[in-house]
Design a protein around this motif. Structure first.
Motif, PDB file in Angstrom:
ATOM      1  N   ASP A  72     -18.384  41.165 -23.384  1.00  0.00           N
ATOM      2  CA  ASP A  72     -17.356  40.192 -23.744  1.00  0.00           C
ATOM      3  C   ASP A  72     -17.068  40.195 -25.240  1.00  0.00           C
ATOM      4  O   ASP A  72     -15.960  39.853 -25.648  1.00  0.00           O
ATOM      5  CB  ASP A  72     -17.797  38.807 -23.273  1.00  0.00           C
ATOM      6  CG  ASP A  72     -17.971  38.802 -21.765  1.00  0.00           C
ATOM      7  OD1 ASP A  72     -16.988  39.092 -21.069  1.00  0.00           O
ATOM      8  OD2 ASP A  72     -19.089  38.562 -21.285  1.00  0.00           O
ATOM      9  N   THR A 115     -15.309  44.072 -31.150  1.00  0.00           N
ATOM     10  CA  THR A 115     -14.639  42.849 -31.585  1.00  0.00           C
ATOM     11  C   THR A 115     -14.464  42.816 -33.091  1.00  0.00           C
ATOM     12  O   THR A 115     -13.396  42.479 -33.602  1.00  0.00           O
ATOM     13  CB  THR A 115     -15.476  41.630 -31.145  1.00  0.00           C
ATOM     14  OG1 THR A 115     -15.711  41.734 -29.738  1.00  0.00           O
ATOM     15  CG2 THR A 115     -14.778  40.319 -31.470  1.00  0.00           C
ATOM     16  N   PRO A 132      -6.435  40.922 -21.779  1.00  0.00           N
ATOM     17  CA  PRO A 132      -7.314  42.117 -21.768  1.00  0.00           C
ATOM     18  C   PRO A 132      -6.516  43.414 -21.644  1.00  0.00           C
ATOM     19  O   PRO A 132      -6.911  44.426 -22.223  1.00  0.00           O
ATOM     20  CB  PRO A 132      -8.193  41.894 -20.534  1.00  0.00           C
ATOM     21  CG  PRO A 132      -8.168  40.419 -20.305  1.00  0.00           C
ATOM     22  CD  PRO A 132      -6.805  39.975 -20.724  1.00  0.00           C
ATOM     23  N   MET A 141      -4.869  43.970 -25.293  1.00  0.00           N
ATOM     24  CA  MET A 141      -5.711  44.174 -26.481  1.00  0.00           C
ATOM     25  C   MET A 141      -7.145  44.585 -26.185  1.00  0.00           C
ATOM     26  O   MET A 141      -7.918  44.818 -27.120  1.00  0.00           O
ATOM     27  CB  MET A 141      -5.715  42.900 -27.322  1.00  0.00           C
ATOM     28  CG  MET A 141      -6.290  41.689 -26.629  1.00  0.00           C
ATOM     29  SD  MET A 141      -6.042  40.114 -27.551  1.00  0.00           S
ATOM     30  CE  MET A 141      -4.340  39.693 -27.167  1.00  0.00           C
ATOM     31  N   GLY A 142      -7.510  44.718 -24.918  1.00  0.00           N
ATOM     32  CA  GLY A 142      -8.899  45.032 -24.581  1.00  0.00           C
ATOM     33  C   GLY A 142      -9.751  43.779 -24.483  1.00  0.00           C
ATOM     34  O   GLY A 142      -9.418  42.743 -25.057  1.00  0.00           O
ATOM     35  N   TYR A 143     -10.862  43.902 -23.760  1.00  0.00           N
ATOM     36  CA  TYR A 143     -11.715  42.749 -23.470  1.00  0.00           C
ATOM     37  C   TYR A 143     -12.376  42.184 -24.723  1.00  0.00           C
ATOM     38  O   TYR A 143     -12.506  40.972 -24.879  1.00  0.00           O
ATOM     39  CB  TYR A 143     -12.790  43.146 -22.456  1.00  0.00           C
ATOM     40  CG  TYR A 143     -12.237  43.759 -21.203  1.00  0.00           C
ATOM     41  CD1 TYR A 143     -11.836  42.959 -20.139  1.00  0.00           C
ATOM     42  CD2 TYR A 143     -12.079  45.138 -21.078  1.00  0.00           C
ATOM     43  CE1 TYR A 143     -11.303  43.523 -18.986  1.00  0.00           C
ATOM     44  CE2 TYR A 143     -11.549  45.703 -19.932  1.00  0.00           C
ATOM     45  CZ  TYR A 143     -11.160  44.896 -18.889  1.00  0.00           C
ATOM     46  OH  TYR A 143     -10.627  45.455 -17.758  1.00  0.00           O
ATOM     47  N   ALA A 144     -12.829  43.075 -25.624  1.00  0.00           N
ATOM     48  CA  ALA A 144     -13.608  42.646 -26.793  1.00  0.00           C
ATOM     49  C   ALA A 144     -12.762  41.842 -27.777  1.00  0.00           C
ATOM     50  O   ALA A 144     -13.298  41.091 -28.594  1.00  0.00           O
ATOM     51  CB  ALA A 144     -14.213  43.852 -27.504  1.00  0.00           C
ATOM     52  N   LYS A 145     -11.443  42.023 -27.709  1.00  0.00           N
ATOM     53  CA  LYS A 145     -10.544  41.253 -28.560  1.00  0.00           C
ATOM     54  C   LYS A 145     -10.014  40.031 -27.809  1.00  0.00           C
ATOM     55  O   LYS A 145      -9.902  38.944 -28.390  1.00  0.00           O
ATOM     56  CB  LYS A 145      -9.369  42.134 -28.996  1.00  0.00           C
ATOM     57  CG  LYS A 145      -9.753  43.283 -29.914  1.00  0.00           C
ATOM     58  CD  LYS A 145     -10.126  42.780 -31.283  1.00  0.00           C
ATOM     59  CE  LYS A 145     -10.307  43.918 -32.281  1.00  0.00           C
ATOM     60  NZ  LYS A 145     -10.617  43.392 -33.625  1.00  0.00           N
ATOM     61  N   SER A 205     -11.458  38.265 -25.700  1.00  0.00           N
ATOM     62  CA  SER A 205     -12.483  37.217 -25.639  1.00  0.00           C
ATOM     63  C   SER A 205     -12.395  36.282 -26.844  1.00  0.00           C
ATOM     64  O   SER A 205     -12.680  35.086 -26.722  1.00  0.00           O
ATOM     65  CB  SER A 205     -13.869  37.845 -25.574  1.00  0.00           C
ATOM     66  OG  SER A 205     -14.107  38.610 -26.748  1.00  0.00           O
ATOM     67  N   GLU A 206     -12.027  36.802 -27.996  1.00  0.00           N
ATOM     68  CA  GLU A 206     -11.934  35.959 -29.185  1.00  0.00           C
ATOM     69  C   GLU A 206     -10.933  34.828 -28.978  1.00  0.00           C
ATOM     70  O   GLU A 206     -11.155  33.709 -29.435  1.00  0.00           O
ATOM     71  CB  GLU A 206     -11.515  36.805 -30.400  1.00  0.00           C
ATOM     72  CG  GLU A 206     -12.551  37.820 -30.831  1.00  0.00           C
ATOM     73  CD  GLU A 206     -13.758  37.183 -31.504  1.00  0.00           C
ATOM     74  OE1 GLU A 206     -14.614  36.651 -30.770  1.00  0.00           O
ATOM     75  OE2 GLU A 206     -13.826  37.223 -32.747  1.00  0.00           O
ATOM     76  N   LEU A 264      -9.601  34.009 -25.720  1.00  0.00           N
ATOM     77  CA  LEU A 264      -9.710  33.354 -24.411  1.00  0.00           C
ATOM     78  C   LEU A 264     -11.015  32.586 -24.221  1.00  0.00           C
ATOM     79  O   LEU A 264     -11.048  31.617 -23.476  1.00  0.00           O
ATOM     80  CB  LEU A 264      -9.567  34.388 -23.293  1.00  0.00           C
ATOM     81  CG  LEU A 264      -8.239  35.136 -23.230  1.00  0.00           C
ATOM     82  CD1 LEU A 264      -8.245  36.115 -22.075  1.00  0.00           C
ATOM     83  CD2 LEU A 264      -7.080  34.157 -23.096  1.00  0.00           C
ATOM     84  N   TYR A 265     -12.104  33.044 -24.857  1.00  0.00           N
ATOM     85  CA  TYR A 265     -13.399  32.378 -24.659  1.00  0.00           C
ATOM     86  C   TYR A 265     -13.876  31.661 -25.909  1.00  0.00           C
ATOM     87  O   TYR A 265     -14.519  30.637 -25.821  1.00  0.00           O
ATOM     88  CB  TYR A 265     -14.513  33.392 -24.323  1.00  0.00           C
ATOM     89  CG  TYR A 265     -14.328  34.315 -23.181  1.00  0.00           C
ATOM     90  CD1 TYR A 265     -13.400  34.078 -22.175  1.00  0.00           C
ATOM     91  CD2 TYR A 265     -15.115  35.457 -23.073  1.00  0.00           C
ATOM     92  CE1 TYR A 265     -13.271  34.953 -21.109  1.00  0.00           C
ATOM     93  CE2 TYR A 265     -15.001  36.334 -22.012  1.00  0.00           C
ATOM     94  CZ  TYR A 265     -14.067  36.084 -21.041  1.00  0.00           C
ATOM     95  OH  TYR A 265     -13.956  36.959 -19.993  1.00  0.00           O
ATOM     96  N   PHE A 266     -13.662  32.293 -27.079  1.00  0.00           N
ATOM     97  CA  PHE A 266     -14.464  31.925 -28.240  1.00  0.00           C
ATOM     98  C   PHE A 266     -13.691  31.182 -29.338  1.00  0.00           C
ATOM     99  O   PHE A 266     -14.155  31.087 -30.466  1.00  0.00           O
ATOM    100  CB  PHE A 266     -15.156  33.173 -28.807  1.00  0.00           C
ATOM    101  CG  PHE A 266     -16.094  33.844 -27.821  1.00  0.00           C
ATOM    102  CD1 PHE A 266     -16.872  33.098 -26.944  1.00  0.00           C
ATOM    103  CD2 PHE A 266     -16.181  35.239 -27.752  1.00  0.00           C
ATOM    104  CE1 PHE A 266     -17.728  33.706 -26.027  1.00  0.00           C
ATOM    105  CE2 PHE A 266     -17.025  35.861 -26.836  1.00  0.00           C
ATOM    106  CZ  PHE A 266     -17.804  35.093 -25.968  1.00  0.00           C
TER     107      PHE A 266
END
Lengths: 274, 274, 274
Positions: A138, A198, B168, B171-175, B177-178, B180-182
């Motif tokens: 993630d 990230t 996702p 921009m891909g999952y690792a971006k 997440s910033e 959507l989650y964090f």
């Protein structure tokens, strides 16, 4: 500076120490830390380490003390990939390939079905399987000293970790091919530009900044995180599992192929000369 | 400089002025302009504004006078997201959550099923729902003063606007997440690098350059635009609708959760202290 | 410097020279080189060239002498797209449109079903169909002098080459729209940033560096390359074929539309004035 160690701090550990296996696994303050701890071998993954990581990932799903999972490494490398020693002293290549396939499939499935936020803190270069599974993380915080390479075709092998699916979606086909087909090494800055990681953090600030982020994540409402991840990943899990099966079946064939045998022999003969 | 106002110019307006609702909607020269016009509240979306926007998007599909749709805002903010006042003075939380879910689903569906080119001209920061739906726009021109944030988990909530699917992929999952989650805030330049927006334009040239682009688009053969958009988006519409339903169902649960209640109460108590 | 010509070197050629058709096709040292060789027309594609390329791509799948395929061009342009002369002197527009649809569908299918690594070496600007099929390449090395444009809607047309599917996945919707809907031209550096191409190489080093990469690829274990490509692309082939059919059906309609007729006539009348 023990604060930099994050989950490695004292107390509340719900897992027994498994450093004998090349792994340090601790759970503290809501943070499950899986630390690759075989620095003399650049944290290459033995079968015991695969097993230890996948068991810990599975355990995390139902562990009330785990709010976020961190995978990191000790020493100069994050992880140099599959330990090629796994191919040494093999008496029954077909059995080796079948067992390797089964273990890899279970390993990658543990990432696919991981319900909680999974964060990588990359302390150095990543190779092979430690690169390909990044598409299932993630968040990935990486030192600027890291590089990323997965030399599958040079070793007569083929992609795993669901990278054949995730990498083209993350970075496009023309970029994914460099990692998946053509054995190119990329820098941390390039990996960030491609969306594979990230954030790149200068090496001497990585520990402080990345663990700060992890501690912040551990304070967020867990249900919102789990439900959000399920919205993003849930719909794809069955497909990712199928991708994983296809990749592992192919590797089972590759591992007993002349292409792979020759590449591995070349590797060991080079090594023995040094 | 009225030329900068683009669709706001006189004549040919087919929609009644709805500025009383915090919206200004005009149709002129083939351009349907939906202007968020509640600058004192940073263009936070009331239920009436959701309704006004979704009705206008639906209307556009069959309106011969609409060749391109622009969503923009008045004042310093593009949109500060869902008006948290929508959560105030609620007597029946379950009904509030159910009604909110139904409205949000209809709102996002209006974007999913929008047949004509949909252009965002972002005059300032975007928050929450005004960020997440950007993945359903065809082009986004933004001031360099904009920022993008969608603090779902901090508020005990979860993603909407189909962002759990589109982000996702963009921009891909690792971006993703910033955002959507964090709860991370990103700049306009970062949003452009990630592919979330089309172009960043210096603030003092935004109006002139973005409206020039819109006027050019309004001159193109409409059928080619509509058919091209249908080729790109048509195949995904049913899936996007399912994503929308899953996201809205989850939010209905979240809105009555302790996580969310606590976060909202904290927000209002902070506000009352100021 | 004939070394720069890569596959153009002597010997082992399994295909007859077809330079009469605007194509040079050679197979040597495991490298199948398809060279667009109509520089006076900026390598615009005639029906004979479409046919020659697609036949060569099909042939490559089962040709033991082909380990990697390169498409490149002679002169200042990589390819200026569909030769608009294909629309000239048409006596039966419906037949022209039907035949064009069938040829285009077979052409793009040849890319979709290409089993071996497909590399583009772009010696100059790319237009239209030569841009859209790039999403089906495995690697694209481009001169810094290249530009990329596919002015579909300006010509009353719509996307092909599966770009309506691949481009949004590669670069996101807000960027894909610039190429697919809004007739924008992008530079090589921008194309690389978007993930449409693998690497930009300064013009005077393109030949040396790109052909070095191709020769390295030709040395890799072919089965690993073919199986890896199958893992990445195999799952999507049926869907890509459906996308191709939908795009070609739409173009058949577009080619006989007033929008397109007007745009083509304007093109020829401009040309006749020069």
């Amino acid at each position: 500076d023990s604060a930099g160690g994050g989950g490695a701090s004292a107390g509340q550990s719900s897992s027994s120490d498994s450093s004998a296996d090349g792994l340090d696994i601790t759970v503290a303050d809501g943070i499950r830390t899986i630390r690759l701890n075989r620095p003399d071998k650049k944290n290459a993954l033995t079968h015991a380490m695969y097993r230890g990581i996948l068991n810990s990932l599975k355990e995390a799903n139902d562990d009330a003390n785990t709010r976020v999972i961190v995978i990191t490494g000790t020493g100069d490398y994050f992880c140099s990939g599959n330990d090629l020693g796994n191919f040494a002293n093999v008496t029954d290549p077909m059995k080796m390939a079948k067992d390797g396939r089964d273990l890899l499939m279970e390993y990658v499935d543990a990432y696919i079905y991981c319900k909680k936020p999974l964060v990588g803190i990359l302390n150095g270069p990543a190779v092979g399987i430690s690169v390909t599974v990044l598409g299932l993380f993630d968040a990935v915080f990486t030192t600027d000293k890291a590089t990323f390479t997965s030399p599958f075709s040079a070793l007569g092998q083929s992609p795993e970790g669901c990278a054949s699916y995730t990498f083209p979606r993350i970075m496009g086909y023309a970029k994914a091919s460099e990692l998946l087909y053509f054995n190119q090494k990329i820098t941390a800055a390039e990996a960030e530009k491609l969306g594979l990681v990230t954030q790149v953090i200068p090496h001497d600030r990585l520990e402080a900044e990345a663990w700060k982020r992890v501690r912040d994540i551990a304070q967020l409402p867990l249900k919102s995180l789990v439900y959000s991840k399920d919205l993003v990943r849930g719909r794809e899990r069955e497909l990712l599992h199928q991708v994983n099966v296809a990749e592992c079946d192919r590797l089972q064939e590759r591992w007993t192929s002349e292409d792979c045998m020759n590449a591995i022999m070349k590797f060991f003969s080079k090594k023995s000369k040094v």
